[in-house]
Structures are given as C-alpha cells and as structure tokens.
Design an enzyme around this catalytic site. Structure first.
Site, PDB file in Angstrom:
ATOM      1  N   GLN A  79      -8.088  -8.690  -8.509  1.00 23.53           N
ATOM      2  CA  GLN A  79      -8.058  -7.277  -8.882  1.00 23.53           C
ATOM      3  C   GLN A  79      -6.623  -6.798  -9.067  1.00 23.53           C
ATOM      4  O   GLN A  79      -5.741  -7.116  -8.285  1.00 23.53           O
ATOM      5  CB  GLN A  79      -8.746  -6.447  -7.792  1.00 23.53           C
ATOM      6  CG  GLN A  79      -8.621  -4.942  -8.019  1.00 23.53           C
ATOM      7  CD  GLN A  79      -9.590  -4.140  -7.186  1.00 23.53           C
ATOM      8  OE1 GLN A  79     -10.792  -4.325  -7.285  1.00 23.53           O
ATOM      9  NE2 GLN A  79      -9.065  -3.228  -6.371  1.00 23.53           N
ATOM     10  N   ASP A  97     -12.060   9.240  -7.469  1.00 19.80           N
ATOM     11  CA  ASP A  97     -11.612   8.017  -8.135  1.00 19.80           C
ATOM     12  C   ASP A  97     -12.062   8.102  -9.588  1.00 19.80           C
ATOM     13  O   ASP A  97     -13.185   7.736  -9.930  1.00 19.80           O
ATOM     14  CB  ASP A  97     -12.200   6.785  -7.445  1.00 19.80           C
ATOM     15  CG  ASP A  97     -11.544   5.488  -7.913  1.00 19.80           C
ATOM     16  OD1 ASP A  97     -10.712   5.547  -8.844  1.00 19.80           O
ATOM     17  OD2 ASP A  97     -11.868   4.423  -7.350  1.00 19.80           O
ATOM     18  N   ARG A 125       0.859  -1.187   0.000  1.00 28.41           N
ATOM     19  CA  ARG A 125       0.000   0.000   0.000  1.00 28.41           C
ATOM     20  C   ARG A 125       0.895   1.237   0.000  1.00 28.41           C
ATOM     21  O   ARG A 125       1.442   1.626   1.021  1.00 28.41           O
ATOM     22  CB  ARG A 125      -0.917   0.014   1.231  1.00 28.41           C
ATOM     23  CG  ARG A 125      -1.738   1.292   1.388  1.00 28.41           C
ATOM     24  CD  ARG A 125      -2.816   1.411   0.328  1.00 28.41           C
ATOM     25  NE  ARG A 125      -3.817   0.359   0.463  1.00 28.41           N
ATOM     26  CZ  ARG A 125      -4.779   0.119  -0.446  1.00 28.41           C
ATOM     27  NH1 ARG A 125      -4.835   0.867  -1.543  1.00 28.41           N
ATOM     28  NH2 ARG A 125      -5.649  -0.860  -0.267  1.00 28.41           N
ATOM     29  N   HIS A 175       0.532   2.621 -10.294  1.00 21.88           N
ATOM     30  CA  HIS A 175      -0.390   3.118  -9.260  1.00 21.88           C
ATOM     31  C   HIS A 175       0.370   4.007  -8.262  1.00 21.88           C
ATOM     32  O   HIS A 175       0.541   3.668  -7.092  1.00 21.88           O
ATOM     33  CB  HIS A 175      -1.005   1.911  -8.544  1.00 21.88           C
ATOM     34  CG  HIS A 175      -2.226   2.212  -7.739  1.00 21.88           C
ATOM     35  ND1 HIS A 175      -2.347   3.296  -6.911  1.00 21.88           N
ATOM     36  CD2 HIS A 175      -3.400   1.532  -7.646  1.00 21.88           C
ATOM     37  CE1 HIS A 175      -3.528   3.278  -6.324  1.00 21.88           C
ATOM     38  NE2 HIS A 175      -4.193   2.217  -6.764  1.00 21.88           N
ATOM     39  N   GLU A 180      -1.970   8.217 -11.611  1.00 19.20           N
ATOM     40  CA  GLU A 180      -1.516   6.906 -12.069  1.00 19.20           C
ATOM     41  C   GLU A 180      -1.613   6.813 -13.590  1.00 19.20           C
ATOM     42  O   GLU A 180      -2.703   6.796 -14.142  1.00 19.20           O
ATOM     43  CB  GLU A 180      -2.375   5.819 -11.426  1.00 19.20           C
ATOM     44  CG  GLU A 180      -2.636   6.045  -9.935  1.00 19.20           C
ATOM     45  CD  GLU A 180      -3.820   5.245  -9.411  1.00 19.20           C
ATOM     46  OE1 GLU A 180      -4.124   4.174  -9.985  1.00 19.20           O
ATOM     47  OE2 GLU A 180      -4.450   5.694  -8.435  1.00 19.20           O
TER      48      GLU A 180
END
Length: 320
Positions: free
Chosen positions: A106, A234, A81, A189, A294
C-alpha cells in the site's frame, strides 16, 4: 597639484553579505536527516528515509506546522506516521492483479526507501536569505531488492523542498528512464498540526465529486463550502477546478494549500476508534490535533513514455 583626467574614484568598502540559510546533515544510518534553517529562524527537517518532511516551523521558528506521531518510527525501518510522506507509484492498496503496481505494498515504495540528498540549490540572488531549496533523488538503484522485483521499471525521481519565511513548497519530478512506458500515482500525505479538530473546517472543495471511503467507497458531491469534522473522514476529491484548498481554525485562515499540476486532494482524520487501532499513532487522542489535506494525482493513472517527464506538487502557506 596636477589634476588627472582618469583619477580613480574613492574606494567604498564592500557591503557585508547577509547571512545565508544554514543546511546541516544530522544523525546516522536510518535516522539521518537534512535540517535547513533561515537566518530569521524558520526551519524544515527532511528524513532521508522516505524523503519525509518531519518538521516545518514558521513564524521565526516558533510555530510547528506539521503533526508527527509520538510513536513515529524515525529509524528508517518503516514509513513515518506524520509529517509529509511521499506516496509513489501507487496510492492506497494497489490493483489486485493485471497492473504493474499490483505486487507493491500500500502507498508504494517511495516513503519507505532511502533517498539521496542531492544538495542545496543556489538562489537566483546571492544575497537572498529568505529561501532555500533542498533536492532529493531516488531511482531504481536505491530500491530494496523486493521493490525492484515488484516494480521492474527504470525511473528517476527528484523531490524538491523549498523553505521560505511563510511557505513550504514540495514538488516531485518523475522521469521515465527505461524503454517501456509506465503508469503511476502520486500523493503528498500531509499531516497538518491544528489546535482542535472540532473547530477546524476545510474549504475550497465545493461542487467537487468525491469518493467516501468511510461509506464503502461510494461517490458523492460536495455541496457545502466547508467540510467539518465530527467523526472519521476519508475522502478522495477528484478533478478539483480551483487550485487552493484552505484550512480554517475557529473561522480564521490557518493554511492555504495550493495544488501545482495536480487535481486531486484527499481529506483524512481517523477519529477515535481508528486512531486507537493504529500502533504507531500516538497519543490516542492525537486525532484532535491533526488533519490531513493531501494533494496528488490519484484519480486514475499518469502515464509516461520513454524519456518523458512529469512534475507536480504543492505550495503551503502558513497564515499565522
């Protein structure tokens, strides 16, 4: 004294070569990482698990540019993370059925596989101490048994991380090593470290169509030049015409993110409730000190036939 026609010239002492970048492999097992440091102090750290960049320091090594969760798992047991996780061969949840990636988790397997360190690339100038390139590789043999079953295709990835005094370049090369074609998506990311999200804006996406995942994946057009953050964001921006997206703090340029052969960019900040809900996101108010911009190829699919190669990535400039 006899004068010789071919008398040798005076010998000059050889110039001392400049100190070169230092590259070390530290840690053991899943925590093993490659650390590169320039003579001027700038550094980068890449965890072999996921080939995840977990630290990038500029300004003589004084300024950390990447946000890393205090609860990030750096033991090689789950995706990290923070930093710069590599997303491949699918972005987000895979298609429910009928696609080669449908059985994958995912964001695919690249960020949760152990990569091989292929070594440090020599610079063109042997006396150049201002940059260093690190190469990492992953192919089918490096996947877990579950990943090989879920995606039974032959491929080769080379991920290059180049540290310079004022920039970090990350580029992936994808090669189809098998007999049949395959489709994939790719994303870096990146979690950028910032001082105060309320004073941050992202520019360079004006006029671009985006999918807003906070608003039930509806499609919108970016009208304002600057994106500001007052809640969860998002968004997937598609087919961006210009190459550069910039992050500003207090109106001052902080980062330039330059896309290389990719046209899409995701902007993300989890905000209060989502940050609290993620077990590996820490501290709870860490959303105030990070923003994700990203770059990738996530609108639709890239297709490679047998033997074909695709390359894409980004160059990030720290503007402090």
């Amino acid at each position: 004294m006899v004068e010789r026609a071919n008398r040798p010239s005076n010998l000059s002492a050889p110039k001392a070569s400049a100190p070169g970048p230092q590259v070390d492999i530290v840690g053991q097992g899943g925590s093993q990482k490659v650390v590169a440091t320039l003579p001027s102090g700038e550094s980068v750290e890449v965890l072999l698990f996921g080939a995840t960049v977990t630290s990038w320091k500029s300004n003589g090594g004084k300024t950390e540019n990447l946000w890393l969760s205090e609860k990030a798992d750096l033991t090689g047991s789950k995706a990290v993370r923070g930093g710069v996780p590599v997303v491949f061969p699918v972005f987000g949840p895979p298609p429910k059925s009928g696609h080669a990636t449908s059985s994958l988790p995912q964001h695919g397997f690249a960020r949760s596989s152990r990569w091989e360190f292929l070594g440090k690339s020599d610079t063109e100038d042997a006396l150049d101490s201002d940059s260093v390139k690190l190469d990492f590789g992953l192919d089918r043999s490096g996947l877990s048994e579950d990943a090989r079953k879920a995606w039974p295709l032959d491929f080769g990835l080379v991920y290059s991380v180049t540290l310079s005094k004022e920039s970090l370049q990350t580029v992936i090369t994808v090669r189809n090593e098998g007999e049949e074609s395959f489709e994939f998506q790719f994303l870096l990311h990146t979690y950028f470290k910032i001082q105060d999200i309320s004073k941050v804006s992202v520019t360079g996406l004006s006029g671009t169509e985006y999918v807003d995942k906070v608003l039930d994946a509806t499609t919108h057009q970016q009208k304002d030049n600057a994106i500001k953050f007052t809640g969860e964001v998002d968004r997937v921006y598609k087919a961006i015409p210009q190459d550069t997206t910039s992050i500003l703090e207090d109106g001052k340029p902080r980062f330039d993110v330059i896309r290389d052969n990719v046209k899409d960019t995701v902007t993300w900040n989890p905000w209060i409730e989502k940050a609290k809900a993620m077990g590996d996101f820490s501290p709870d108010d860490g959303y105030k000190n990070m923003v994700c911009v990203e770059v990738g190829a996530v609108d639709g699919w890239q297709k490679l036939e047998k033997g074909e190669v695709w390359e894409g990535g980004m160059l990030v400039k720290s503007l402090l």
